[in-house]
Design an enzyme around this catalytic site. Structure first.
Site, mmCIF file in Angstrom:
data_model
loop_
_atom_site.group_PDB
_atom_site.id
_atom_site.type_symbol
_atom_site.label_atom_id
_atom_site.label_comp_id
_atom_site.label_asym_id
_atom_site.label_seq_id
_atom_site.Cartn_x
_atom_site.Cartn_y
_atom_site.Cartn_z
ATOM 1 N N GLU A 64 0.677 -1.507 0.138
ATOM 2 C CA GLU A 64 -0.072 0.312 0.117
ATOM 3 C C GLU A 64 0.940 1.439 -0.050
ATOM 4 O O GLU A 64 0.887 2.525 -1.160
ATOM 5 C CB GLU A 64 -0.345 0.269 1.419
ATOM 6 C CG GLU A 64 -2.274 1.157 1.253
ATOM 7 C CD GLU A 64 -3.067 0.753 2.450
ATOM 8 O OE1 GLU A 64 -2.891 0.115 3.570
ATOM 9 O OE2 GLU A 64 -3.722 1.863 2.300
HETATM 10 O O1 LIG Z 1 -6.602 3.048 4.101
HETATM 11 P P1 LIG Z 1 -7.933 2.363 5.096
HETATM 12 O O2 LIG Z 1 -7.360 2.430 6.676
HETATM 13 O O3 LIG Z 1 -8.159 1.316 4.836
HETATM 14 O O4 LIG Z 1 -9.476 3.191 5.230
HETATM 15 P P2 LIG Z 1 -9.813 3.613 3.802
HETATM 16 O O5 LIG Z 1 -8.591 3.876 3.337
HETATM 17 O O6 LIG Z 1 -11.259 3.647 4.011
HETATM 18 O O7 LIG Z 1 -9.775 5.378 4.469
HETATM 19 P P3 LIG Z 1 -10.018 6.941 3.457
HETATM 20 O O8 LIG Z 1 -8.383 7.570 3.035
HETATM 21 O O9 LIG Z 1 -11.444 7.162 2.902
HETATM 22 O O10 LIG Z 1 -10.955 8.491 4.494
HETATM 23 C C1 LIG Z 1 -9.945 8.156 5.797
HETATM 24 C C2 LIG Z 1 -11.061 7.948 6.867
HETATM 25 O O11 LIG Z 1 -11.128 9.655 6.207
HETATM 26 C C3 LIG Z 1 -13.186 10.035 6.595
HETATM 27 N N1 LIG Z 1 -13.193 10.730 5.447
HETATM 28 C C4 LIG Z 1 -13.628 10.769 4.322
HETATM 29 N N2 LIG Z 1 -14.075 11.694 3.891
HETATM 30 C C5 LIG Z 1 -13.911 12.589 4.931
HETATM 31 C C6 LIG Z 1 -14.274 14.018 4.501
HETATM 32 O O12 LIG Z 1 -14.402 14.359 3.525
HETATM 33 N N3 LIG Z 1 -13.929 14.713 6.107
HETATM 34 C C7 LIG Z 1 -13.352 13.824 7.442
HETATM 35 N N4 LIG Z 1 -12.857 12.747 6.970
HETATM 36 C C8 LIG Z 1 -13.569 11.872 5.801
HETATM 37 C C9 LIG Z 1 -13.118 8.227 6.735
HETATM 38 O O13 LIG Z 1 -14.407 8.209 7.036
HETATM 39 C C10 LIG Z 1 -11.989 7.945 6.418
HETATM 40 O O14 LIG Z 1 -12.546 7.972 7.850
HETATM 41 CA CA LIG Z 2 -7.404 4.530 2.169
#
Ligand SMILES: O=P(O)(O)OP(=O)(O)OP(=O)(O)OC[C@H]1O[C@@H](n2cnc3c(O)ncnc32)[C@H](O)[C@@H]1O
Ligand SMILES: [Ca+2]
Length: 512
Positions: free
Chosen positions: A174
Site C-alpha cells: 500500500e
Molecule cells: O486506507 P484504509 O485504512 O483502509 O481506510 P480508507 O481507505 O477507507 O480511508 P480513506 O482514506 O478513504 O478515509 C480516511 C478517513 O477519512 C474519513 N473521511 C473521508 N472523507 C472525509 C471528509 O471529507 N472529511 C473528514 N473525514 C473524511 C473516512 O471516514 C475515514 O475515516
Molecule cells: Ca485507503
C-alpha cells in the site's frame, strides 16, 4: 551598364530559368508544409482502460484509468478517467452479510460498463485491493474475511472485464504503490526524453515521499539519504532505468478511526463511566457511545475493561486542543528504539528526506481546516493556532456554520486535526524546520493521489525497469527541423544560383 541590362533582358534563357526555379521553390515549400501538417495531424483516439477498486476500511471506490494504446510504456500517460464511490461502508463491515459486499459493488461496475467502450470490455483488467479494514477483519475473523473476498470476487468475475483478482494487499505494498502513484503523476520517473537523452542522466532523481492516512492504517514512504537499516522496511525499485531504495512502513491501527478508538480506550483505562469528558471534541458536543464499538476492534482488544450495565457512555466535549494533544500523544510509545532512529512503537525510521505529498484523510481534514490552500506553506505554529481556535468553537456554532458537512466528520475534525499534527510531529518527527516539506494534496493533474494507480501500473507491467529506447528528437521536432533546414538549403541554393548565374551571364555577354 545599359548594354549589360539590355543583354540580360534579351537573354530568353535567364527569364525561363528564373520562372522554373521560383516555381520549384514555391512547390517545395508547399510540399514541405503539407507533409509537416499531415504528419502531425492528431490521430484518432485509441485508448486502453484499466479498473482498480480501492476497498478501504471506511468505503470502496472504483477507479477507471485510461491511456493511449500506442504509448503503453511511456511515463505519465495513464490518467484517471472516472471515479465511482460505492454506496455504504467498506467491505470489511459485511462480515455478517458477506453477500452484501459483492452486491454493494454492482452499481459502480455498471457505471464502468457504460463508460468504457464495449469493444474494450474484454481486454480491460479489473482488480480489487483491500487495505486496513480487511487486514483487521482477517486478524479477528479469518473465515469472515474469506467469505467477503469470495463475494466481491463473484461480482467482479461475472462482469465482462478481465478479472485479475481480489486480495488484501500488504501495508508495505500500500505504501509502495502510493509512492509510485505520486511520483508517476509528478513525472519524477521521466527520462530525459528527446534532446535531453544526449546528456548524461543525473545519478539520482528527486522523488516525493508519500504520506497516506486511512481509517484503519497509515503509511509513510520515502527515499532516505543513506542506507536503510531494516530489511522489512526496505524496497528496491528499478524504474525507467533509475534505481530507488525506498523506505516504507505501514502502521495498522493508526488510521484515524482506529486511532480514535485507541485514544478513547486509553482515557477509559478499563473503567467505563456513565460519561467521559474529552478535550478532543468541541464544547457542547455530546455523543452516546457504545463500549463495544471501542473495544471490539483488534486494535483495542488487548485492553481489559469493566463496563456499566448499559454498555454505553456519554462522550462530552470540552474543546481543548492542548489537552487533546496530550491525550493523543499517549498512543505513541516513544520509550524504546532498537535501531539508530525510530518513529514510534520501536519502529525503525531513517531521517526524513525531501518533500512529501500527504493525501487521503490528511487532505480531507487539513482542507476542511483551511490549512492546505495558500500561496505560501502554512507553518507549524499556524497549524497549532488554527487547531486551538477550531477545537474551542462551540459545537452549536459549528453546526450552524457548516450545515453542508456530514455531522460525523464535523464532530471529529478537532480530534482528526490534532491526531494528524501529533502523528506528523511526535510520530514521524517533522519539526518547525521541515514542516514546509509537506504538501497536503488530493489530486495530481486529474488523478487522485492514492495507491490504486501504482497498483494497476505494476499489475499490468506498465512501468519498465529500463527506459524505452526513443529517437533523440520527438517526431514533431524532427519534422519542424526538416522543414527549417530544407528552407535554408533552398534559400542558399537560390542565392547561390542568382550570384553564380549573374556572373555567368555577365561573362557570357563579355565573351559575346
Ligand atoms: O486506507 P484504509 O485504512 O483502509 O481506510 P480508507 O481507505 O477507507 O480511508 P480513506 O482514506 O478513504 O478515509 C480516511 C478517513 O477519512 C474519513 N473521511 C473521508 N472523507 C472525509 C471528509 O471529507 N472529511 C473528514 N473525514 C473524511 C473516512 O471516514 C475515514 O475515516
Ligand atoms: Ca485507503
Amino acid at each position: 551598364m545599359d548594354t549589360k541590362r539590355d543583354m540580360k533582358q534579351k537573354n530568353p534563357w535567364h527569364r525561363q530559368l528564373t520562372v522554373v526555379i521560383a516555381f520549384l521553390f514555391v512547390w517545395g515549400i508547399i510540399a514541405l508544409v503539407t507533409t509537416a501538417v499531415v504528419q502531425n495531424k492528431p490521430l484518432p483516439k485509441n485508448s486502453k482502460y484499466g479498473i482498480v477498486l480501492d476497498a478501504g476500511s471506511s468505503h470502496t471506490s472504483l477507479y477507471i484509468y485510461e491511456w493511449p494504446a500506442e504509448k503503453q510504456n511511456d511515463t505519465g500517460v495513464v490518467q484517471q478517467l472516472h471515479v465511482c464511490h460505492v454506496k455504504g461502508p467498506g467491505i470489511s463491515s459485511y462480515a455478517m452479510d458477506p453477500e452484501g459486499a459483492g452486491r454493494s459493488l454492482q452499481d459502480c461496475m455498471d457505471e464502468a460498463k457504460r463508460i468504457i467502450p464495449e469493444r474494450r470490455h474484454e481486454e480491460t483488467p479489473v482488480s480489487l485491493g483491500a487495505t486496513g479494514g480487511m487486514r483487521l477483519l482477517k486478524l479477528q475473523n479469518p473465515e469472515g474475511s474469506e467469505k467477503v473476498l469470495s463475494s466481491v470476487e463473484k461480482t467482479l468475475s461475472s462482469s465482462p472485464f478481465e478479472f485479475q483478482g481480489a486480495r488484501i494487499i500488504t501495508g508495505q505494498d500500500e505504501g509502495a504503490y502510493g509512492w509510485i502513484t505520486v511520483n508517476y503523476l509528478m513525472g519524477n520517473f521521466k527520462q530525459g526524453s528527446g534532446w535531453l537523452n544526449l546528456w548524461p542522466k543525473p545519478e539520482t532523481t528527486e522523488t516525493l515521499g508519500a504520506l497516506d492516512l486511512g481509517g484503519a492504517s497509515t503509511q509513510i514512504t520515502f527515499v532516505p539519504e543513506g542506507e536503510i537499516e531494516s530489511l522489512e522496511s526496505s524496497l528496491y525499485f528499478q524504474l525507467y532505468g533509475n534505481k530507488y531504495n525506498v523506505y516504507t512502513h505501514s502502521f495498522l491501527c493508526y488510521g484515524k478511526d482506529q486511532a480514535l478508538k485507541i485514544t478513547l480506550a486509553k482515557q477509559l483505562q478499563g473503567h467505563v463511566p456513565d460519561s467521559l469528558v474529552d478535550p478532543c471534541f468541541n464544547p457542547g458536543f455530546i455523543k452516546n457511545m457504545s463500549v463495544h464499538s471501542i473495544y471490539s476492534s483488534p486494535c483495542t482488544a488487548g485492553e481489559s475493561y469493566t463496563t456499566n450495565t448499559q454498555g454505553r457512555f456519554l462522550l462530552k466535549g470540552t474543546g481543548n486542543a492542548q489537552q487533546c494533544r496530550e491525550n493523543v500523544k499517549q498512543i505513541f510509545n516513544l520509550t524504546h528504539c532498537p535501531s539508530s532512529s525510530c518513529s514510534f512503537n520501536g519502529v525503525y525510521q531513517p531521517q526524513l528526506q525531501g518533500n512529501f505529498g500527504a493525501f487521503s484523510a490528511y487532505y480531507f481534514v487539513m482542507a476542511f481546516l483551511n490549512l492546505t490552500t495558500s500561496e505560501r506553506p502554512v507553518t507549524l505554529v499556524e497549524v497549532k493556532e488554527k487547531l486551538r481556535e477550531f477545537c474551542s468553537t462551540p459545537w452549536q456554532t459549528l453546526k450552524e456554520n457548516f450545515t453542508n458537512v456530514k455531522e460525523k466528520y464535523l464532530g471529529e475534525y478537532c480530534f482528526s486535526g490534532t491526531y494528524i499534527l501529533t502523528l506528523l510531529e511526535t510520530g514521524y518527527k517533522f519539526s518547525p524546520e521541515n514542516w514546509n516539506t509537506i504538501r497536503f494534496i488530493k489530486k495530481i493533474g486529474d488523478s487522485d493521489a492514492g495507491w490504486t494507480l501504482g497498483y494497476m501500473l505494476n499489475l499490468t507491467n506498465m512501468i519498465p525497469s529500463e527506459a524505452p529506447c526513443s529517437p533523440p528528437l520527438p517526431h514533431a521536432g524532427y519534422i519542424s527541423l526538416m522543414v527549417i533546414f530544407s528552407l535554408l538549403l533552398m534559400g542558399l541554393l537560390v542565392t547561390g544560383w542568382l550570384c553564380f548565374g549573374k556572373t555567368t551571364c555577365t561573362s557570357q555577354k563579355e565573351v559575346v
